[in-house]
Each structure stands twice: as structure tokens, then as C-alpha cells.
Design an enzyme around this catalytic site. Structure first.
Site, PDB file in Angstrom:
ATOM      1  N   GLN A  78       0.844  -1.200   0.000  1.00 47.83           N
ATOM      2  CA  GLN A  78       0.000   0.000   0.000  1.00 47.83           C
ATOM      3  C   GLN A  78       0.877   1.247   0.000  1.00 47.83           C
ATOM      4  OE1 GLN A  78      -3.136   0.171   2.910  1.00 47.83           O
ATOM      5  NE2 GLN A  78      -3.785   2.170   2.201  1.00 47.83           N
ATOM      6  N   PHE A  79       1.201   1.735  -1.196  1.00 47.35           N
ATOM      7  CA  PHE A  79       2.081   2.892  -1.334  1.00 47.35           C
ATOM      8  C   PHE A  79       1.494   4.154  -0.726  1.00 47.35           C
ATOM      9  CE2 PHE A  79      -0.589   3.694  -4.963  1.00 47.35           C
ATOM     10  CZ  PHE A  79      -0.555   5.076  -5.138  1.00 47.35           C
ATOM     11  N   THR A  80       0.170   4.200  -0.542  1.00 50.95           N
ATOM     12  CA  THR A  80      -0.454   5.417  -0.020  1.00 50.95           C
ATOM     13  C   THR A  80      -0.079   5.705   1.432  1.00 50.95           C
ATOM     14  OG1 THR A  80      -2.489   4.266   0.590  1.00 50.95           O
ATOM     15  CG2 THR A  80      -2.403   5.252  -1.618  1.00 50.95           C
TER      16      THR A  80
END
Length: 155
Positions: A78-80
């Protein structure tokens, strides 16, 4: 590298309607590689994930680790998690690692988790995923290994 740990009684992840990962009691960990992260940060974060004491002992105190309870482990990229939210009303994701580096470090983390903990389920890097969980407690903890803290890392 960032890990958002959620103690769960169950968790699963689907891609295009098909289950790609599922666990019973254990940890769902959302993972994000940041710019400058390397295998060093991944190893350090994994050690913390496996050893962090978030499970209840006989007295109900959070005193046991995932290793000790032999719980399930579901890793979801989850890059966010690296969102920069300091200005404006739209997050910037420039602190996140480039996609190729993020995928390499996620795959490395998952392989090391399997080697050290046994079965570790994963989501799929770059896919649109549907993640379901029953948060147990709830217990949600944010862990970060700063690449700047490692003498050989690049900012």
C-alpha cells in the site's frame, strides 16, 4: 519502510473477485517502501513485525508476538502510506519508492517473512485489491524504519 499492523481474527484480500490471500487470527500488515529504503530497512521492519508484542498473554496483557502465537500473516502492498499530507487537499506520493523499487522490496519482504515465519499470504503489488478484515481489539499500530537512520542508505 512503513508497516501498518492490524491484529485480526481474520483477513483476506481479493483481486478481480478471486481470493489471493487469506488468514485466520494474526496480523494484516499494510506495507509501503519509501524512497531510500533497501533490504536493510525491510529486514529491520520484518524483525519488528514478527516480534512486536500485540497479542494477549494468559493475563490478557499485550505481551506476546506473532512468532509466539504462531499467528497468520497477510502482507498487502500500500504505497499510499507514504502520503505527504502537509499541504493542500490532495496527497502527494513523492515520498513513496518508485514502483519497481517498491515491488522489489515488497517481494523481498514477503520471501523473508515466509523463510522466517512460515506461511505468509500476500496481496498483489499494483493490483486493485479488496481487503477485508475483522480487527481484533481493535489494535492498529504504525511502525516505520527510517532510511535516514541507516548509515549506508541513500536519501
Amino acid at each position: 519502510m512503513i508497516g501498518l499492523l492490524q491484529r485480526v481474527s481474520q483477513a483476506s484480500v481479493e483481486v478481480d473477485g478471486a481470493s489471493v490471500g487469506r488468514i485466520g487470527p494474526g496480523l494484516l500488515v499494510l506495507l509501503c517502501a519509501e524512497r531510500g529504503d533497501s533490504e536493510f530497512e525491510a529486514d529491520r521492519l520484518l524483525d519488528r513485525v514478527l516480534g512486536y508484542r500485540v497479542f494477549g498473554d494468559a493475563d490478557g496483557k499485550m505481551n506476546l508476538s506473532l512468532r509466539e502465537v504462531q499467528g497468520g500473516l497477510l502482507l498487502v502492498p500500500q504505497f499510499t502510506l507514504a502520503a505527504d499530507t502537509h499541504k493542500g487537499m490532495r496527497p502527494s506520493f513523492t515520498p513513496a519508492a518508485a514502483p519497481a523499487d517498491g515491488e522489489r522490496l515488497f517481494d523481498y519482504f514477503a520471501a523473508r517473512a515466509r523463510a522466517l515465519h512460515g506461511a505468509a499470504e500476500t496481496g498483489r503489488f499494483g493490483a486493485h485489491m479488496q481487503v477485508s478484515l475483522t480487527n481484533d481489539g481493535p489494535v492498529t499500530i504504525w511502525l516505520r524504519v527510517d532510511p535516514a537512520a541507516h548509515p549506508g542508505s541513500k536519501p
